[in-house]
Design a protein around this motif. Structure first.
Motif, mmCIF file in Angstrom:
data_model
loop_
_atom_site.group_PDB
_atom_site.id
_atom_site.type_symbol
_atom_site.label_atom_id
_atom_site.label_comp_id
_atom_site.label_asym_id
_atom_site.label_seq_id
_atom_site.Cartn_x
_atom_site.Cartn_y
_atom_site.Cartn_z
ATOM 1 N N GLY A 168 6.006 50.313 -5.334
ATOM 2 C CA GLY A 168 4.997 49.342 -5.745
ATOM 3 C C GLY A 168 4.584 48.471 -4.574
ATOM 4 N N MET A 169 3.286 48.385 -4.315
ATOM 5 C CA MET A 169 2.798 47.574 -3.187
ATOM 6 C C MET A 169 1.499 46.868 -3.576
ATOM 7 N N ILE A 170 1.067 45.955 -2.711
ATOM 8 C CA ILE A 170 -0.235 45.301 -2.845
ATOM 9 C C ILE A 170 -0.958 45.438 -1.500
ATOM 10 N N PRO A 171 -2.298 45.308 -1.490
ATOM 11 C CA PRO A 171 -3.059 45.632 -0.277
ATOM 12 C C PRO A 171 -2.634 44.915 1.003
ATOM 13 N N ILE A 172 -2.200 43.649 0.923
ATOM 14 C CA ILE A 172 -1.890 42.968 2.196
ATOM 15 C C ILE A 172 -0.677 43.573 2.906
#
Length: 308
Positions: free
Chosen positions: A31-35
């Motif tokens: 699980g990741m986010i764009p930054i």
């Protein structure tokens, strides 16, 4: 002091409504986010130096604490002005954090004037750029028991507008157990680094609970690992300087200079206790968690303490 790039990105974020929080997505099974993925190729191609020191943790497991200890050990005597003029996120760049067209942790790390360079990451072990292994860099991993880690991460996600929406405690509890978190499941993270340590002698694996129990003893072990021999006086000064209440009050370590973090919701440094989970877990949740934990924590050599 604050980097203008940080200011220009984070200030508008601090005023955003919850609907514009980033969405978690699956990135190579994590699980990741764009930054944390926007600069992926450049981060993976980072050129490590043999004397670089990596501070790795699952989020909210003592990263800032160990970063400050190392910064004091290496530069507290020679460059004391750093400690009062530069926030910790400038002294110890966050490798994978990238704000397109503004600032990247990778570039900050490249430009660090210090030797050694202290570099922070929340990457699971399989995401660490290969040059760190090729250069046989020293790595310090800090692990925290899952229950307190969950509670701390919950409060962090409530107050940090750059993170996905936390939701209520009950739904967050389920999400954490399922591993739907930025940087993936806690289980994979702590186990992955523990397993790597068995074949890679340059990893020093620390436990948050040990640090709370006896900070001085853990600083000794750290010094032994990195090959430093500070005087008893210096060690005592560092131990005092990194006490939780002192760091919580220190603007250079408490992240109060980043407007993206809403301190009206919660401070970045909240309690720093072992066993605070008891104030959040219901009896039923604790039983459910313990059952799930038994299924997922297969390595009998990796032990955590949920109370002292």
């Amino acid at each position: 002091k604050i980097i203008p790039d940080y200011q220009s990105f984070f200030f508008p974020l601090s005023k955003l409504d919850l609907s514009s929080r980033p969405q978690l997505f699956d990135f190579h099974g994590v699980g990741m986010i764009p930054i944390f993925t926007a600069n992926w190729e450049n981060v993976q191609n980072f050129q490590a130096r043999p004397d670089d020191i990596v501070i790795a943790t699952y989020p909210k497991a003592g990263t800032t604490w160990v970063s400050q200890i190392l910064d004091l050990l290496y530069f507290g005597k020679t460059s004391p002005e750093r400690l009062t003029s530069l926030p910790i996120y400038e002294r110890v760049p966050f490798l994978e954090m990238t704000i397109p067209n503004l600032v990247s942790g990778k570039d900050q790390a490249d430009k660090l004037p210090t030797t050694p360079r202290l570099i922070k990451t929340h990457f699971p072990v399989q995401f660490v750029p290969k040059s760190f292994w090729e250069q046989n860099c020293r790595m310090i991993y800090v692990a925290r028991n899952a229950k307190d880690n969950m509670v701390s991460y919950y409060h962090f996600d409530l107050m940090n507008n750059a993170q996905p929406v936390a939701g209520d405690w009950n739904s967050y509890f389920q999400r954490f157990m399922e591993g739907d978190m930025v940087f993936g499941p806690w289980y994979d993270h702590v186990n992955g680094w523990w397993k790597k340590k068995q074949t890679h002698s340059n990893i020093h694996y620390m436990f948050y609970e040990d640090m709370i129990e006896d900070t001085g003893r853990e600083i000794e072990k750290l010094c032994s690992f990195i090959g430093l021999s500070p005087s008893a006086e210096e060690k005592e000064m560092i131990k005092t300087g990194v006490q939780f209440d002192n760091m919580k009050k220190n603007k250079m370590t408490n992240y109060s200079t980043l407007p993206v973090m809403d301190f009206q919701v919660s401070p970045f440094m909240r309690k720093g206790k072992v066993g605070d989970w008891k104030n959040y877990f219901t009896v039923a949740q604790n039983e459910e968690f313990d059952e799930d934990y038994k299924r997922k924590m297969k390595d009998p050599t990796l032990h955590f303490r949920c109370e002292l």
